[in-house]
Motif scaffolding. Structure first.
Motif, PDB file in Angstrom:
ATOM      1  N   VAL A 159      -1.162  11.274   6.713  1.00  0.00           N
ATOM      2  CA  VAL A 159      -0.557   9.955   6.750  1.00  0.00           C
ATOM      3  C   VAL A 159      -1.310   8.903   7.217  1.00  0.00           C
ATOM      4  O   VAL A 159      -1.306   7.760   6.964  1.00  0.00           O
ATOM      5  N   ARG A 160      -2.307   9.064   8.164  1.00  0.00           N
ATOM      6  CA  ARG A 160      -3.137   8.245   8.838  1.00  0.00           C
ATOM      7  C   ARG A 160      -4.652   8.435   9.093  1.00  0.00           C
ATOM      8  O   ARG A 160      -4.909   9.511   9.305  1.00  0.00           O
ATOM      9  N   SER A 170     -19.188  -0.302   1.428  1.00  0.00           N
ATOM     10  CA  SER A 170     -18.196   0.202   0.139  1.00  0.00           C
ATOM     11  C   SER A 170     -17.700   1.668   0.607  1.00  0.00           C
ATOM     12  O   SER A 170     -18.426   2.359   1.250  1.00  0.00           O
ATOM     13  N   ILE A 171     -16.668   2.308  -0.035  1.00  0.00           N
ATOM     14  CA  ILE A 171     -16.492   3.491  -0.288  1.00  0.00           C
ATOM     15  C   ILE A 171     -15.971   3.741  -1.683  1.00  0.00           C
ATOM     16  O   ILE A 171     -15.251   2.774  -2.418  1.00  0.00           O
ATOM     17  N   PRO A 172     -16.282   4.996  -2.258  1.00  0.00           N
ATOM     18  CA  PRO A 172     -16.065   5.235  -3.607  1.00  0.00           C
ATOM     19  C   PRO A 172     -14.265   5.024  -3.820  1.00  0.00           C
ATOM     20  O   PRO A 172     -13.571   5.426  -3.080  1.00  0.00           O
ATOM     21  N   TRP A 173     -13.738   4.398  -5.060  1.00  0.00           N
ATOM     22  CA  TRP A 173     -12.601   4.045  -5.192  1.00  0.00           C
ATOM     23  C   TRP A 173     -11.761   5.417  -5.324  1.00  0.00           C
ATOM     24  O   TRP A 173     -10.477   5.526  -5.146  1.00  0.00           O
ATOM     25  N   THR A 174     -12.052   6.536  -5.579  1.00  0.00           N
ATOM     26  CA  THR A 174     -11.475   7.825  -5.604  1.00  0.00           C
ATOM     27  C   THR A 174     -11.294   8.522  -4.311  1.00  0.00           C
ATOM     28  O   THR A 174     -10.843   9.760  -4.443  1.00  0.00           O
ATOM     29  N   THR A 175     -11.935   8.064  -3.322  1.00  0.00           N
ATOM     30  CA  THR A 175     -11.920   8.845  -2.018  1.00  0.00           C
ATOM     31  C   THR A 175     -10.602   9.000  -1.495  1.00  0.00           C
ATOM     32  O   THR A 175     -10.244  10.305  -0.875  1.00  0.00           O
ATOM     33  N   LEU A 182      -0.839   9.243   2.159  1.00  0.00           N
ATOM     34  CA  LEU A 182      -1.399   8.365   3.084  1.00  0.00           C
ATOM     35  C   LEU A 182      -0.567   7.374   3.085  1.00  0.00           C
ATOM     36  O   LEU A 182      -0.392   6.411   2.227  1.00  0.00           O
ATOM     37  N   LYS A 183      -0.282   6.597   4.466  1.00  0.00           N
ATOM     38  CA  LYS A 183       0.606   5.535   4.824  1.00  0.00           C
ATOM     39  C   LYS A 183      -0.226   4.313   5.501  1.00  0.00           C
ATOM     40  O   LYS A 183       0.256   3.508   5.421  1.00  0.00           O
ATOM     41  N   GLN A 184      -1.043   4.817   6.261  1.00  0.00           N
ATOM     42  CA  GLN A 184      -1.782   3.901   7.151  1.00  0.00           C
ATOM     43  C   GLN A 184      -3.380   4.253   7.015  1.00  0.00           C
ATOM     44  O   GLN A 184      -3.652   5.250   7.216  1.00  0.00           O
ATOM     45  N   LEU A 185      -4.042   3.110   6.629  1.00  0.00           N
ATOM     46  CA  LEU A 185      -5.439   3.285   6.416  1.00  0.00           C
ATOM     47  C   LEU A 185      -5.954   1.888   7.132  1.00  0.00           C
ATOM     48  O   LEU A 185      -5.861   0.759   6.757  1.00  0.00           O
ATOM     49  N   SER A 186      -7.005   2.241   8.176  1.00  0.00           N
ATOM     50  CA  SER A 186      -7.462   1.257   9.157  1.00  0.00           C
ATOM     51  C   SER A 186      -8.894   0.978   8.741  1.00  0.00           C
ATOM     52  O   SER A 186      -9.804   1.981   8.789  1.00  0.00           O
ATOM     53  N   HIS A 202      -9.686  -1.429  -3.974  1.00  0.00           N
ATOM     54  CA  HIS A 202      -8.426  -2.238  -3.605  1.00  0.00           C
ATOM     55  C   HIS A 202      -7.313  -2.194  -4.611  1.00  0.00           C
ATOM     56  O   HIS A 202      -6.302  -1.855  -4.116  1.00  0.00           O
ATOM     57  N   SER A 203      -7.720  -1.879  -5.947  1.00  0.00           N
ATOM     58  CA  SER A 203      -6.404  -1.748  -6.679  1.00  0.00           C
ATOM     59  C   SER A 203      -5.824  -0.447  -6.460  1.00  0.00           C
ATOM     60  O   SER A 203      -4.764  -0.108  -6.602  1.00  0.00           O
ATOM     61  N   GLU A 204      -6.799   0.704  -6.281  1.00  0.00           N
ATOM     62  CA  GLU A 204      -6.180   2.219  -5.944  1.00  0.00           C
ATOM     63  C   GLU A 204      -5.353   1.999  -4.673  1.00  0.00           C
ATOM     64  O   GLU A 204      -4.307   2.551  -4.736  1.00  0.00           O
ATOM     65  N   LEU A 205      -5.681   1.262  -3.865  1.00  0.00           N
ATOM     66  CA  LEU A 205      -5.037   1.138  -2.288  1.00  0.00           C
ATOM     67  C   LEU A 205      -3.688   0.386  -2.730  1.00  0.00           C
ATOM     68  O   LEU A 205      -2.720   0.844  -2.022  1.00  0.00           O
ATOM     69  N   VAL A 206      -3.749  -0.639  -3.483  1.00  0.00           N
ATOM     70  CA  VAL A 206      -2.457  -1.315  -3.957  1.00  0.00           C
ATOM     71  C   VAL A 206      -1.597  -0.346  -4.641  1.00  0.00           C
ATOM     72  O   VAL A 206      -0.332  -0.485  -4.065  1.00  0.00           O
ATOM     73  N   ARG A 207      -1.912   0.379  -5.296  1.00  0.00           N
ATOM     74  CA  ARG A 207      -1.215   1.414  -6.309  1.00  0.00           C
ATOM     75  C   ARG A 207      -0.559   2.445  -5.215  1.00  0.00           C
ATOM     76  O   ARG A 207       0.633   2.812  -5.115  1.00  0.00           O
ATOM     77  N   LYS A 208      -1.205   2.711  -3.986  1.00  0.00           N
ATOM     78  CA  LYS A 208      -0.797   3.658  -3.126  1.00  0.00           C
ATOM     79  C   LYS A 208       0.247   2.875  -1.889  1.00  0.00           C
ATOM     80  O   LYS A 208       0.707   3.420  -1.096  1.00  0.00           O
ATOM     81  N   ALA A 209       0.010   1.534  -2.018  1.00  0.00           N
ATOM     82  CA  ALA A 209       0.729   0.655  -1.051  1.00  0.00           C
ATOM     83  C   ALA A 209       0.161   0.862   0.342  1.00  0.00           C
ATOM     84  O   ALA A 209       0.919   0.873   1.361  1.00  0.00           O
TER      85      ALA A 209
END
Length: 233
Positions: A159-160, A170-175, A182-186, A202-209
């Motif tokens: 979750v974190r 940068s980080i690959p968007w599929t990572t 996953l709820k917390q990403l720093s 960013h779009s993928e992280l928005v999808r995962k909130a």
């Protein structure tokens, strides 16, 4: 009403005490064993050791901070009798890399802290299967590269993740796709280059909130200091 202990005759404690003393006193030198945060903990902070001490399987947490563990081998935890630990702390241990199977066999591990080390990259399948892992701290390293499959074996319980204070552009968007809970990403304090590739992440992280609110762009100059949370998905 008498309790079970009150019904035990006094002479019986003569037999129990040696057993209890052996259980409580077994602790590998030069470390100390103690109850900490509800876990029987092996405390090896700053003991000038380079390999893990052989331990009993009753250890639930191990604190290995401030030792030089730059030469650890695969399966080190299991081979040292630490296969049942739920929490591992390895801060300030001079880790610049580690074997893919270093943490293999830790099927009960919940919390892994590798912060404040010298890691520069995470390779493909850097971590083995850790089905119970909840929290992974990789902050304050020197990471400049994370493979898209670095976290793919970590399981659905995670979750974190903390990647703050590194050198990531940068980080690959599929990572993070293999991590459904996953709820917390720093991601703060990294020199992010906010281009189209990072836009996909960013779009993928928005999808995962899980858009990190403290992450900001370093380049290009037009977006410098702009927070990720202000971008449209």
């Amino acid at each position: 009403m008498k309790t079970l202990l009150s019904s035990v005759p006094p002479w019986a404690y003569i037999f129990f005490l040696p057993v209890l003393e052996v259980i409580s006193s077994f602790c590998p030198s030069p470390c100390q064993c103690k109850w900490l945060e509800g876990k029987y903990t092996l405390d090896c902070i700053e003991k000038n050791i380079t390999r893990f001490p052989l331990s009993g399987d009753n250890i639930e947490a191990v604190i290995l901070d401030k030792n030089d563990f730059s030469k650890l081998e695969a399966f080190e935890f299991v081979n040292s009798g630490l296969g049942h630990v739920r929490k591992v702390s390895m801060k300030f241990c001079k880790l610049d890399k580690f074997e893919d199977d270093l943490f293999s066999g830790l099927t009960n591990l919940h919390d892994l802290d590798l912060s404040h080390n010298l890691l520069t990259q995470l390779t493909r399948h850097q971590f083995p299967s850790l089905p119970e892992l909840r929290s992974l701290d990789l902050s304050q390293n020197s990471l400049s590269s994370v493979h898209k499959d670095s976290f793919s074996n970590l399981g659905s319980m995670l979750v974190r993740i903390d990647l703050s204070g590194n050198s990531l552009i940068s980080i690959p968007w599929t990572t993070f796709i293999p991590l459904p809970n996953l709820k917390q990403l720093s991601l703060a304090d990294n020199p992010w280059h906010c281009d189209c590739q990072l836009g996909d992440l960013h779009s993928e992280l928005v999808r995962k909130a899980v858009v990190p609110t403290q992450a900001t762009c370093s380049t290009p100059r037009a977006l410098s200091t702009k927070h990720w949370a202000t971008f449209d998905s």
